[in-house]
Design an enzyme around this catalytic site. Structure first.
Site, short mmCIF file in Angstrom:
data_model
loop_
_atom_site.label_atom_id
_atom_site.label_comp_id
_atom_site.label_asym_id
_atom_site.label_seq_id
_atom_site.Cartn_x
_atom_site.Cartn_y
_atom_site.Cartn_z
N SER A 109 -9.50 -1.84 7.35
CA SER A 109 -8.95 -1.57 6.02
C SER A 109 -8.10 -2.66 5.39
O SER A 109 -7.71 -2.52 4.24
CB SER A 109 -8.16 -0.25 6.04
OG SER A 109 -9.08 0.82 6.18
N LYS B 125 0.86 -1.19 0.00
CA LYS B 125 0.00 0.00 0.00
C LYS B 125 0.89 1.24 0.00
O LYS B 125 1.93 1.24 0.67
CB LYS B 125 -0.82 -0.07 1.29
CG LYS B 125 -1.94 0.93 1.46
CD LYS B 125 -2.71 0.55 2.76
CE LYS B 125 -3.93 1.43 2.95
NZ LYS B 125 -4.63 1.07 4.21
N SER C 86 -9.40 0.59 3.19
CA SER C 86 -8.66 1.50 2.35
C SER C 86 -7.51 0.79 1.60
O SER C 86 -6.85 1.43 0.78
CB SER C 86 -8.08 2.65 3.19
OG SER C 86 -7.28 2.16 4.23
#
Lengths: 466, 67
Positions: free
Chosen positions: A181, A81, A157
């Site tokens: 997330s 990420k 996310s």
């Protein structure tokens, strides 16, 4: 290649490279080509590091040629990420604002450890801006598309982290989880996602949303991969004040211990309300395979969710105060007003939420005196169409985005280790996940259960890589 | 933005507090900020209404030196 790299797990790939059946370079080349050819419809990657990845792969091959063992993740390509620091790269954290920052000077500890275990970093992944979302519809970098239905969200996310694995591009990724997330995108994309115990994995070099609640964790295609990655990430870190000072306790050797002796129960109450029937039924499916009928009530879970929300909003708003003051217009509209409001929250709300947290942690600790593993749905519904704002659940119109954290938030609130596992679904149906929840530091227990469920055919990753 | 009589409005709060925090709220962002605070207030109420013993401390603990 005879090994299907789009579907193989990291352990299988590492073993193929260690045995000489494949070279690390060939695997990395294949992966880079795959990303170039197949990522556009997914939009999971925000940067690809072809040169450094190939160099790293060559170093792995050279080490093997010298008779060395690069580690359990030998030559395995992975991505992270884009809120993890990578030396020489600007850490975007899903934002336009951060693009103006200087490049990071050091790799995040988590990345360094995975590379020490032989992993090859190939790129960075799309996310909701500053991790403040559950869908990965990013105004600056575009939405991440669910590999199993491109018109739908991948969750967030850590949406890019889930889509890249489920879309057959890389066998594992790193994400972060504050209120769900890692677990939400893993569930919506049909793969495994672990949110470890709070403080168990170093957060050094990771951009924060909410320091009280942020966790680092892996997304992958199998429980044995999750275990191997988690084991490689474990250990104290002087650069992270929150990272626990615990000896490494390898989970991988315990995987095949089965489920005998584990006391398992289904979470009732809050965790059986507010969701589509099939999401709730997914838990019953897993419970049936395990022969579990006992239910437990996690008390005041809806208040725990509320408290987590207040803490996240308050800490998140404060985290970004300087930019909220000077350049609010450069935030993603989906996060901006929420961060601004968070920065204005009265401190008595925040402090009361932290006090409630101590109360709730004690009640849940008591529950784990009588049970080892608790089962709950990961999300109240499968992936929704990109851009859709609300959904009808049992006759009530609810907001999609905040509601995706309904079942995940009360658990991350007190840092419990939780693994989301992909349940077997009817042909053509969208993925759904079930959370396996344990007491703090008992990651080995959830991984044992997941490994057993996989062997029973009750769970399986869904990879769409045409 | 209309709110039910019983629900507090955060318009006055935002307008008073934001400048004190040196956090200008642009007119185009103001309605969204107010709406978000009102939403947060309703959520926070679930925590605020739950009785806790006075002696119960906040969860985070400060340790002067790592052991």
């Amino acid at each position: 290649m005879s090994l299907d790299l789009c579907r193989a797990d990291a352990i299988a790939i590492a073993q193929a490279i260690q045995s000489g059946a494949l070279s690390a370079r060939a695997v990395t080349e294949f992966t880079l080509e795959l990303i170039q050819k197949r990522d556009a419809p997914l939009n999971s990657f925000t940067a690809v590091f072809s040169e450094s990845a190939l160099q790293a792969a060559e170093q792995v091959d050279a080490a093997i040629a010298r008779g060395e063992n690069p580690g359990v993740l030998t030559g395995v390509p992975f991505a992270v990420k884009n809120l993890f620091d990578i030396e020489g790269v600007v850490t975007l954290a899903g934002s336009k604002i951060n693009a103006d920052n200087p490049p990071a000077r050091h790799d995040a500890t988590a990345i360094a450890r995975l590379q020490q275990a032989g992993g090859v970093l190939v790129g960075t992944l799309n996310m909701d801006e500053y991790a403040y979302g559950f869908v990965t519809e990013n105004a600056h970098y575009g939405p991440v598309h669910n590999p199993h239905d491109l018109s739908r969200v991948a969750g967030g996310s850590s949406g890019g982290s889930a889509a890249a694995v489920a879309g057959g591009l890389v066998p594992f990724t790193l994400g972060t989880d504050t209120n769900g997330s890692i677990r939400v995108p893993a569930a919506l994309c049909g793969i495994f996602g672990l949110k470890p115990t709070y403080g168990r994995i170093s957060r050094a070099g990771v951009a924060f949303l909410s320091t009280s609640l942020d966790h680092v964790g892996p997304l992958a295609r199998s429980p044995r991969d999750i275990a191997a990655i988690f084991d490689a990430l474990q250990g104290a870190d002087p650069n992270d004040p929150v990272c626990a000072n615990r000896a490494v306790e390898p989970c991988s050797p315990q995987l095949s211990q089965g489920v005998d002796g584990l006391r398992i129960a289904i979470a009732g109450g809050h965790f059986q309300e507010g969701g589509e029937a099939e999401a709730i039924a997914a838990v019953e499916q897993i419970a049936q395979t395990l022969g579990v009928t006992q239910r437990v009530t996690i008390p005041e879970a809806h208040r725990a969710r509320a408290a987590a929300y207040v803490i996240t909003a308050s800490e998140g708003g404060h985290q970004h105060l300087a930019n909220l003051r000077s350049r609010p217009q450069d935030f993603d509209p989906a996060t901006r007003d929420r961060f601004l409001a968070g920065a204005l929250i009265p401190n008595s709300w925040y402090l009361q939420a932290q006090r409630f947290r101590r109360w709730y942690r004690a009640r849940v600790r008591e529950l784990f005196d009588t049970v080892d593993i608790i089962l709950a749905p990961t999300t109240p519904y499968p992936a929704t169409p990109i851009g859709q704002v609300s959904i009808n659940i049992n006759g009530e119109e609810v907001l999609i985005r905040p509601n995706l954290g309904l079942y995940t938030q009360p658990l991350s609130f007190i840092g419990l280790p939780v693994l989301s596992v992909p349940v077997i679904r009817p042909e053509g149906a969208l993925p759904l996940g079930v959370q396996l929840i344990a007491a703090p530091y008992q990651e080995a227990s959830v991984l044992r259960v997941a490994h057993w469920l996989l062997e029973q055919g009750a769970i399986a990753p869904k990879i769409t890589a045409d | 933005m209309a709110t039910p009589d019983s629900a507090p409005s955060f318009e006055g709060y935002v307008d008073a507090i934001a400048p004190l925090l040196d956090l200008p709220i642009a007119p185009e962002h103001r309605p969204g900020v107010i709406a978000n605070l009102e939403r947060t207030a309703a959520i926070a109420q679930l925590v605020l209404e739950f009785p806790l013993p006075d002696e119960l401390e906040p969860a985070p603990i400060f340790v002067p030196k790592r052991p």
